[in-house]
Write an enzyme that holds these catalytic residues in place. Structure first.
Site, mmCIF file in Angstrom:
data_model
loop_
_atom_site.group_PDB
_atom_site.id
_atom_site.type_symbol
_atom_site.label_atom_id
_atom_site.label_comp_id
_atom_site.label_asym_id
_atom_site.label_seq_id
_atom_site.Cartn_x
_atom_site.Cartn_y
_atom_site.Cartn_z
ATOM 1 N N GLY A 173 36.687 54.297 85.734
ATOM 2 C CA GLY A 173 36.369 54.878 87.027
ATOM 3 C C GLY A 173 36.713 56.350 87.012
ATOM 4 O O GLY A 173 37.460 56.808 86.143
ATOM 5 N N LYS A 218 45.722 55.917 86.177
ATOM 6 C CA LYS A 218 45.006 56.959 86.886
ATOM 7 C C LYS A 218 45.610 58.293 86.486
ATOM 8 O O LYS A 218 46.811 58.491 86.597
ATOM 9 C CB LYS A 218 45.207 56.711 88.381
ATOM 10 N N ASP A 230 41.667 55.748 103.707
ATOM 11 C CA ASP A 230 40.441 55.813 102.911
ATOM 12 C C ASP A 230 39.917 54.396 102.637
ATOM 13 O O ASP A 230 39.650 54.032 101.495
ATOM 14 C CB ASP A 230 40.707 56.572 101.607
#
Ligand SMILES: *[C@@H]1O[C@H](CO)[C@@H](O)[C@H](O)[C@H]1NC(C)=O
Ligand SMILES: *[C@@H]1O[C@H](CO)[C@@H](O)[C@H](O)[C@H]1NC(C)=O
Ligand SMILES: *[C@@H]1O[C@H](CO)[C@@H](O)[C@H](O)[C@H]1NC(C)=O
Length: 798
Positions: free
Chosen positions: A504, A526, A624
């Site tokens: 991603g 990440k 979010d």
């Protein structure tokens, strides 16, 4: 074994009352010759003894010669109009680390059972308690555990010396409801020679075993009434890979070996040996009988399992005809098993075989039986699958009992490491609970009156959080969180951030799939692009906070790395992409989600969000919420396409590094198409802004199109899904914009209620929008509506 069971469980009110009813139906107990040397049965949180299944459970409110209770505890009882007594009605609640110290008269293998009935008291629901249970000062039985359904945990424990046996309950300090509880404890000496001290070179005298499956193959549910050792055995049907290949058989003529030879009825009761599954042999035609019967069981990866298989040849006409093989995980573990030889020609004589399956990566264990001879038969009567503690003495990955008690540094003997989610364990518990519960419920229904459909769902344990037993003073300081992961380990885990491992990417940088060297755990790493040194302390604080958030429907943070000014966040890995990819675009090869799957995913995400909003003193706003932040994983042990959904990317929005974004937190943050217009105007962020975004997600799920769809340029109002769908809803034309994959599969009632709920989330003024509790409640209700509609449809057809 699917999500349906789970949701039914959560949505039915007070499932444990069925247990009580069940117990009341059969007040007399099975007579038994089995009398254990040590036999301690506690009715916890009570000052009265009660008799269940013919056994007397003593109150734990005052110490006796059998046990001593120390620590900070209280007792509580269920609120009911009619007090029926029974172990499920009262509980011992531990507000701090507390210990039962039992006086055992015997050494060797013992049964230990912990009963959890998570009822609601006037101060809160016991299902909110999260805790750890240790035994013998060295073994971890449960950690990060919460009982959301009634459950009995069953262990076989080797007690090395006659002495004090300690059973410790430790509330998880950082959890919202910092208590532990138990309703009843059983500790009794196991039947003589039940388990050999050593099996397949594994020393069982230092090991505790947790029963994960105990199966009466080919037979009915057996309750503690039917078993002299008070075990529960469930039917095997749902585990059969191909039910058509198996055929059950019953014969009550069982001849246990005489002269005290094993097995005695205490190893497995008569009903276990008198039923079996055998091959469903084809007698005519050209079809072959060359096949195996296979069962698939969910198990925990990374743990050895003890497998006991029970056999009794009640099918063969002559004792010497049957000869078969047994395979575990496709490997032959028993070759040419020949009951005639084993029982020396005695017909219908039970025997058993034990095998230890090494720790595996897989979360499924397959058990197959097949004939040694062409076209011959094969049988299985009973099966027990037990999980063995790992080398650190734990049954729960990442938790172990610290040895250095009183080292001065810490006042507790427990180190809580932040770990892999306990999904597998929870799932198995739910499964056992579900099977039991569903069976008992059927029984109850036969007996009692029909309970109205509309009653269901009122007291779901997961909604309506009570506040009274929340211990906000608990701190994390007692426990050490070891979260930092070295850069070197992450470089190793991701093959030096190999591009092939990118799963991603976004404004913050890339996400890599990796595997931690230390425990083999799969993770998503990440990696932030830009970093600023000033943010580091804040970053660490935030990480500390987030690392304590553990919820089934929130993607857990496993750790972080800030070496060389790198900002790396390590999350649990979710194997099935985002909800967005499943709905449209992105993910190739996904089958369109069914309406039921969509509802279940929606419920999962709502649970996660609800927990963020209510689970902490100030509440956490996600900021979010969107379909690309709802991650899916295939439910461990579940069927394919049974998804578990978790919300990701929460909490870090307040601080800079998640992003490498230049904006600070006062700026409106969020994703186009999901942002609450009120927040946009006033810059006042509340949890209702998340509710708005969630409403958009709901319409996205229903319509199967993005929140902002630039491809529909033909008409401007169609671009923004929120505006468009609310408009269509108000005009009564919602049906016309439903995802074409769903057309004809949504009943009118569930569609109407779904539209109504989503529309309420999108109300302009935040204060008029529902809270997530309400949204969650509605969603669960919608799922029920859907199930009802489907049942009606089926009935109309037949
Ligand atoms: C188990 O016990 C119950 C209650 O005593 C009885 O009704 C049932 O028939 C028993 N089942 C078997 C298989 O023996
Ligand atoms: C039965 O299963 C084992 C293990 O998977 C396999 O090796 C064997 O060929 C199977 N037998 C048949 C008849 O399919
Ligand atoms: C279980 O834990 C103990 C430590 O308490 C250890 O000695 C033993 O080897 C463990 N058992 C297994 C099967 O690893």
């Amino acid at each position: 074994m699917n999500l349906l069971h789970r949701n039914h469980l959560f949505s039915l009110s007070e499932p444990f009352c069925f247990f009580t009813v069940f117990f009341l139906i059969f007040p007399t107990a099975l007579s038994t010759d089995f009398s254990p040397t040590t036999n301690i049965l506690l009715n916890c949180g009570s000052d009265r003894s009660v008799t269940e299944e013919g056994r007397s459970f003593l109150p734990d409110s005052s110490d006796s010669t059998q046990f001593r209770l120390s620590g900070r505890t209280t007792s509580t009882s269920k609120i009911t109009d009619s007090v029926t007594g029974g172990i499920s009605q009262t509980a011992r609640v531990f507000t701090d680390e507390s210990t039962y110290e039992f006086t055992v008269q015997s050494t060797g293998i013992h049964f230990l059972r912990l009963h959890f009935f998570p009822f609601t008291t006037d101060t809160g629901s016991l299902s909110d308690a999260v805790f750890q249970v240790n035994v013998l000062d060295k073994l971890v039985l449960l950690a990060n555990f919460s009982a959301t359904v009634p459950i009995v945990m069953d262990y076989l424990l080797f007690i090395p010396d006659k002495n004090k046996m300690k059973l410790a309950f430790i509330p998880k300090p950082s959890s919202r409801v910092s208590v532990a509880f138990v309703n009843a404890v059983e500790l009794f000496t196991a039947p003589k020679d039940l388990i050999d001290n050593e099996t397949d070179n594994v020393d069982l005298t230092k090991t505790v075993m947790e029963t994960v499956h105990r199966i009466n193959v080919g037979g009915d549910l057996l309750t503690p009434f039917n078993d002299t050792v008070w075990r529960t055995w469930i039917n095997d049907k749902e585990f059969l890979l191909n039910p058509n290949l198996a055929k059950n058989y019953t014969s009550h003529k069982i001849n246990y070996p005489i002269d005290g030879l094993r097995p005695t009825p205490e190893f497995a009761p008569k009903p276990v040996y008198s039923t079996l599954e055998q091959k469903n042999l084809v007698t005519e035609g050209s079809l072959t009988n060359n096949f195996n019967i296979t069962w698939i069981f969910p198990v925990s990866s990374g743990y050895k399992h003890f497998i006991r298989m029970h056999f009794c040849d009640i099918v063969s006409l002559s004792v010497y005809t049957l000869k078969f093989n047994v395979y575990l995980n496709q490997e032959k573990v028993k070759n040419d098993l020949h009951p005639g030889d084993i029982t020396h020609g005695n017909s219908a004589q039970p025997f058993y075989r034990d095998v230890i399956v090494p720790a595996q990566k897989n979360t499924k264990l397959s058990v197959s039986i097949g004939s040694s001879e062409e076209n011959g038969n094969a049988i299985l009567n009973g099966l027990e699958i037990m999980k063995l503690n790992d080398s650190s003495g734990s049954l729960i990955t990442g938790f172990h009992v610290e040895n250095s008690v009183g080292s001065g540094k810490s006042d507790t003997s427990v180190i809580v490491k932040v770990v892999i989610s306990t999904v597998a364990v929870v799932f198995i518990l739910l499964l056992i609970g579900a099977v039991l519960f569903i069976h008992l419920r059927r029984k109850y229904k036969q007996k009692g009156k029909q309970k109205k459909e509309s009653d269901a769902g009122r007291t779901s344990g997961e909604t309506g959080y009570p506040a009274a037993i929340v211990d906000s003073s608990s701190t994390a300081s007692k426990h050490h969180f070891d979260l930092r992961i070295s850069l070197e380990e992450l470089i190793f885990a991701t093959d030096d951030f190999d591009e092939k491992r990118i799963i991603g990417s976004g404004g913050f940088g890339n996400v890599y799939k990796g595997k931690l060297r230390r425990n083999g755990m799969q993770v998503a790493v990440k990696r932030g692009l830009n970093t600023s040194k000033q943010g580091l302390p804040e970053f660490r604080n935030e990480i500390m906070l987030l690392s304590q958030i553990h919820h089934r429907h929130l993607v857990s943070l496993v750790g972080y790395c800030d070496e060389n000014d790198q900002m790396l966040l390590v999350y649990e890995y979710m194997n099935n992409d985002t909800l967005k990819s499943h709905l449209y675009g992105g993910g190739d090869g996904f089958r369109p989600l069914t309406w039921k799957q969509r509802l279940e995913i929606c419920i999962d995400a709502a649970k996660g969000l609800h927990y963020l909003h209510t689970g902490f003193s100030q509440g956490i706003i996600h900021r979010d919420v969107k379909t690309s932040n709802i991650l899916l994983t295939t439910n461990e042990g579940g069927e394919e396409n049974n998804y578990l959904a978790k919300l990701s990317d929460f909490g870090l929005s307040k601080i800079g590094p998640d992003a490498g974004e230049t904006h600070v937190s006062t700026m409106v943050k969020g994703s186009f198409g999901y942002i609450d217009p009120e927040y946009f105007k006033t810059q006042n962020l509340t949890d209702k802004s998340d509710v708005y975004s969630f409403g958009v997600v709901m319409f996205e799920i229903l319509c199967g199109r993005p929140a902002i769809d630039l491809s529909s340029t033909n008409s401007r109002e169609k671009i923004n899904l929120a505006e468009y769908s609310v408009d269509m809803y108000k005009r009564g034309e919602l049906e016309s914009i439903v995802d074409k994959n769903l057309v004809g599969t949504i009943g009118a009632n569930s569609l109407r209620k779904f539209g109504e709920t989503a529309e309420m989330c999108l109300i302009e003024k935040g204060r008029d929008r529902p809270k997530m509790t309400e949204v969650l409640w509605n969603l669960q209700y919608i799922l029920q509506l859907h199930e009802t509609e489907r049942r009606q449809e089926k009935n109309e057809f037949s």
